[in-house]
Design a protein around this motif. Structure first.
Motif, PDB file in Angstrom:
ATOM      1  N   LEU A 202       0.844  -1.317   0.113  1.00 34.11           N
ATOM      2  CA  LEU A 202       0.130   0.175  -0.049  1.00 34.11           C
ATOM      3  C   LEU A 202       0.715   1.281   0.094  1.00 34.11           C
ATOM      4  O   LEU A 202       0.568   2.148  -0.680  1.00 34.11           O
ATOM      5  CB  LEU A 202      -0.864   0.023   1.212  1.00 34.11           C
ATOM      6  CG  LEU A 202      -2.084  -1.167   1.162  1.00 34.11           C
ATOM      7  CD1 LEU A 202      -3.044  -0.855   2.507  1.00 34.11           C
ATOM      8  CD2 LEU A 202      -2.975  -0.956  -0.025  1.00 34.11           C
ATOM      9  N   HIS A 206       0.661   3.930  -2.908  1.00 33.73           N
ATOM     10  CA  HIS A 206       0.903   5.549  -2.579  1.00 33.73           C
ATOM     11  C   HIS A 206       1.806   6.315  -2.978  1.00 33.73           C
ATOM     12  O   HIS A 206       1.580   7.531  -3.646  1.00 33.73           O
ATOM     13  CB  HIS A 206       0.340   5.697  -0.976  1.00 33.73           C
ATOM     14  CG  HIS A 206       0.719   7.031  -0.495  1.00 33.73           C
ATOM     15  ND1 HIS A 206      -0.477   7.937  -0.937  1.00 33.73           N
ATOM     16  CD2 HIS A 206       1.386   7.803   0.235  1.00 33.73           C
ATOM     17  CE1 HIS A 206      -0.297   8.959  -0.146  1.00 33.73           C
ATOM     18  NE2 HIS A 206       0.821   8.943   0.553  1.00 33.73           N
ATOM     19  N   SER A 209       1.853   6.758  -6.770  1.00 36.53           N
ATOM     20  CA  SER A 209       0.554   7.651  -7.237  1.00 36.53           C
ATOM     21  C   SER A 209       1.010   8.884  -6.898  1.00 36.53           C
ATOM     22  O   SER A 209       0.847  10.022  -7.715  1.00 36.53           O
ATOM     23  CB  SER A 209      -0.577   7.264  -6.353  1.00 36.53           C
ATOM     24  OG  SER A 209      -1.767   8.196  -6.826  1.00 36.53           O
ATOM     25  N   LYS A 210       1.729   9.256  -5.675  1.00 31.99           N
ATOM     26  CA  LYS A 210       1.933  10.744  -5.343  1.00 31.99           C
ATOM     27  C   LYS A 210       3.182  11.052  -6.306  1.00 31.99           C
ATOM     28  O   LYS A 210       3.190  12.448  -6.567  1.00 31.99           O
ATOM     29  CB  LYS A 210       2.581  10.726  -3.838  1.00 31.99           C
ATOM     30  CG  LYS A 210       2.681  12.010  -3.317  1.00 31.99           C
ATOM     31  CD  LYS A 210       3.193  12.085  -2.011  1.00 31.99           C
ATOM     32  CE  LYS A 210       3.523  13.309  -1.318  1.00 31.99           C
ATOM     33  NZ  LYS A 210       3.952  13.091   0.211  1.00 31.99           N
TER      34      LYS A 210
END
Length: 217
Positions: A202, A206, A209-210
């Motif tokens: 996860l 994350h 994506s950031k």
């Protein structure tokens, strides 16, 4: 043969510490070696670049199990006897270094060339440019795949059971041999691997994506 008991659960749970410790040491030693080698992937000297890239290719192309066998059974041939613990650490560290050299080297190469040219125009030396300009930007790019590799590394520690090191998988095998209840034993082992790897997965998603949002701006 006996029943699967609370003491077996405790034994398996305690073995998690060895899986985590082995992963952390392999990442620390492999990461330190990779940190020294990865800047050389873009070095002007072609011989250095080829040597580092060959190390990464050979390390990634060799199955982790073979690396563990080479260290555990190969070193005694030249008179160096190692325990299963140290053989697992060395084998996993080499495995980690090979992958991290590629991840970090490609991240350094992904930094726009204009950054180096601007630093040179400001009078920074090549070492200062690498330390103050290139590496901080490369770290941002490298973080998501590095976290993803950590998931792979944790799962890879299960192969240390083949050379006799008692980590999570080996503990499960020992308990299963005593109880003959593989469903219960390995369901618990799988759940523990999931508990260790899922949060990292996860986190990696994350961060990726950031980073993608930051690049899109």
């Amino acid at each position: 043969m006996r029943s699967f008991a609370e003491s077996d659960v405790a034994y398996i749970l305690l073995s998690v510490r060895w899986t985590l410790l082995l992963s952390m040491l392999a990442l620390a030693f492999g990461g330190a070696f990779a940190a020294l080698l990865s800047p050389l992937t873009t070095h002007p000297n072609k011989a250095l670049r080829v040597a580092v890239n060959m190390f990464a290719i050979l390390g990634q192309s060799t199955p982790l199990l073979m690396l563990l066998f080479l260290v555990f059974f190969g070193l005694p041939i030249i008179g160096v006897t190692v325990s299963a613990w140290w053989a697992a650490c060395v084998g996993l560290a080499i495995h980690s270094a090979a992958f991290l050299v590629s991840i970090w080297g490609e991240s350094i190469g992904a930094v726009p060339k204009g950054q180096s040219e601007a630093a040179e125009a400001l009078g920074l030396s090549p070492l200062q440019t690498l330390r103050l300009v290139i590496i901080p930007q490369a770290m941002r790019i490298a973080l998501p795949p590095t976290v993803g590799f950590c998931v792979q590394l944790i799962k890879g520690t299960s192969l240390a059971s083949i050379i006799g090191f008692v980590e999570l998988t080996r503990a499960g095998q020992i308990v299963n041999n005593a109880t003959f209840e593989p469903l219960k034993v390995f369901a618990l082992v799988a759940a523990l691997y999931f508990a260790m790897c899922w949060p990292l997965s996860l986190l990696g998603a994350h961060l990726e994506s950031k980073l993608a949002r930051a690049v899109a701006r």
